[in-house]
Design an enzyme around this catalytic site. Structure first.
Site, mmCIF file in Angstrom:
data_model
loop_
_atom_site.group_PDB
_atom_site.id
_atom_site.type_symbol
_atom_site.label_atom_id
_atom_site.label_comp_id
_atom_site.label_asym_id
_atom_site.label_seq_id
_atom_site.Cartn_x
_atom_site.Cartn_y
_atom_site.Cartn_z
ATOM 1 N N PRO A 59 56.249 13.360 -28.446
ATOM 2 C CG PRO A 59 58.388 14.062 -27.872
ATOM 3 C CD PRO A 59 57.060 14.585 -28.307
ATOM 4 C CB ALA A 60 54.811 8.236 -25.861
ATOM 5 N N GLY A 61 54.879 10.154 -23.179
ATOM 6 C CA GLY A 61 55.417 10.265 -21.834
ATOM 7 C C GLY A 61 56.123 11.560 -21.533
ATOM 8 N N GLY A 62 56.012 12.531 -22.427
ATOM 9 C CA GLY A 62 56.707 13.791 -22.225
ATOM 10 C C GLY A 62 55.932 14.822 -21.436
ATOM 11 C CE LYS B 141 49.449 18.652 -20.962
ATOM 12 N NZ LYS B 141 50.348 18.484 -19.789
ATOM 13 C CG PHE C 262 55.227 17.680 -24.714
ATOM 14 C CD1 PHE C 262 55.585 18.950 -24.287
ATOM 15 C CD2 PHE C 262 56.229 16.743 -24.900
ATOM 16 C CE1 PHE C 262 56.920 19.289 -24.066
ATOM 17 C CE2 PHE C 262 57.564 17.058 -24.690
ATOM 18 C CZ PHE C 262 57.912 18.332 -24.258
ATOM 19 N N GLY D 160 48.567 12.010 -26.318
ATOM 20 C CA GLY D 160 47.462 11.050 -26.356
ATOM 21 C C GLY D 160 46.125 11.685 -26.043
ATOM 22 C CB SER D 161 45.080 14.120 -23.438
ATOM 23 O OG SER D 161 45.351 13.318 -22.316
ATOM 24 C CB SER D 162 46.080 16.544 -28.053
ATOM 25 O OG SER D 162 45.679 17.483 -29.026
ATOM 26 C CG ASP E 231 46.135 16.537 -19.186
ATOM 27 O OD1 ASP E 231 45.741 17.016 -18.102
ATOM 28 O OD2 ASP E 231 47.321 16.219 -19.400
#
Length: 290
Positions: free
Chosen positions: A103-106, A19, A108, A111-113, A145
């Site tokens: 990418p982790a921490g971006g 997202k 986007f 992880g939530s998705s 999220d």
């Protein structure tokens, strides 16, 4: 990492779309310390992929390459399966593969998705029968999220991000870029330069183009030279923006052709992609096919 060909037929594969936050304002702070915000979530036709294989022994196991620095028990995808199993009082198990592209921490929402896809897909595969409201409530326990990914539609969000109102957004394409840095969200919320008192706005303000900006952008520009550099580079092809509370940046375009031309104007060394915005999550389409 995909399972071996020998057991490929036992796996089902599900999209976990990323997202963007098209704007993000912080409007206050609750008594429990959580910040209140307003934002618009835009779902993308790009993201991770989740592989699920049912087990009869009741165990929940993550397979494939481990996520750097994330223990299996702390993996949001695993935690989602555990939460669903407990809520539904299920005796079933599952093997989980997370094929990472986001990418982790971006900012986007990768992880939530991932967690939302596990909740929604396992609810179908385990035949637990929870409705979207129940799944969204479970998801909120995992992260603010997660509910928007469970529901699968672009949304105006308030509260801590869980109060969702569906919103229609025009077709758009994006050049998104990853500066490759990760600042923990609590550190950003604690930064003294963060604007925490933006006035409350309405959906009409966003639709009219009145709302813009991300409260975390000036903080990250100051703290992280890589973010400043990527935003400066993207500014050469359009209006550069930050997404969420991560380091990810993006520029919006009206067409795929325009987005591809924008990407062509950037350094090839920059980690950047051209992706489409969608009005409905690919996860909902996958549910209809399965």
């Amino acid at each position: 990492m995909n399972p071996s060909c020998d057991d490929a037929d036992d796996w089902s594969w599900w999209p976990a779309p990323a997202k963007l936050n098209l704007f993000l304002h912080i409007t206050g702070r609750r008594a429990d310390g959580y910040h209140q915000l307003q934002t618009v979530f835009r779902l993308l036709d790009w993201g991770d992929r989740i592989g699920l294989r049912l087990r009869q022994d009741g165990l929940i196991r993550r397979h494939g390459a481990s996520l750097p620095g994330v223990a299996e028990a702390d993996d949001l995808a695993v935690r989602a399966a555990v939460a669903l199993k407990k809520a539904a009082k299920s005796d079933q198990g599952v093997d989980i593969v997370v094929e990472k592209h986001v990418p982790a921490g971006g900012g986007f929402g990768g992880g939530s998705s991932d967690a939302a896809t596990v909740l929604v897909a396992l609810n179908r595969l385990w035949r637990t029968g929870l409705d979207p409201d129940a799944l969204a409530a479970l998801g909120l326990q995992l992260g603010a999220d997660v509910p928007v990914f469970v529901r699968g539609h672009n949304a105006w969000a308030e509260g801590i991000g869980e109060q969702l109102t569906p919103i229609d957004l025009p077709p758009a394409w994006y050049v998104i870029a990853d500066p490759g840095v990760h600042v923990p969200t609590p550190a950003l919320f604690a930064d003294p330069d963060l604007t925490r008192d933006s006035p409350m706005a309405k959906i009409e303000d966003f639709v009219s183009g009145y709302l813009s900006g991300n409260a975390f952008e000036p903080v990250l520009r100051r703290r992280e030279p890589a973010v400043e550099a990527v935003l400066a580079a993207l500014s050469n092809i359009g209006t550069a923006r930050l997404t969420g509370s991560g380091s990810g940046c993006f520029v919006e375009f009206p067409s795929q052709q325009a987005a591809q031309a924008g990407r062509a104007g950037l350094s090839k060394e920059l980690r950047a992609w051209v992706v489409a915005g969608v009005g409905r999550s690919p996860l909902l389409d996958a549910l209809e096919r399965n």
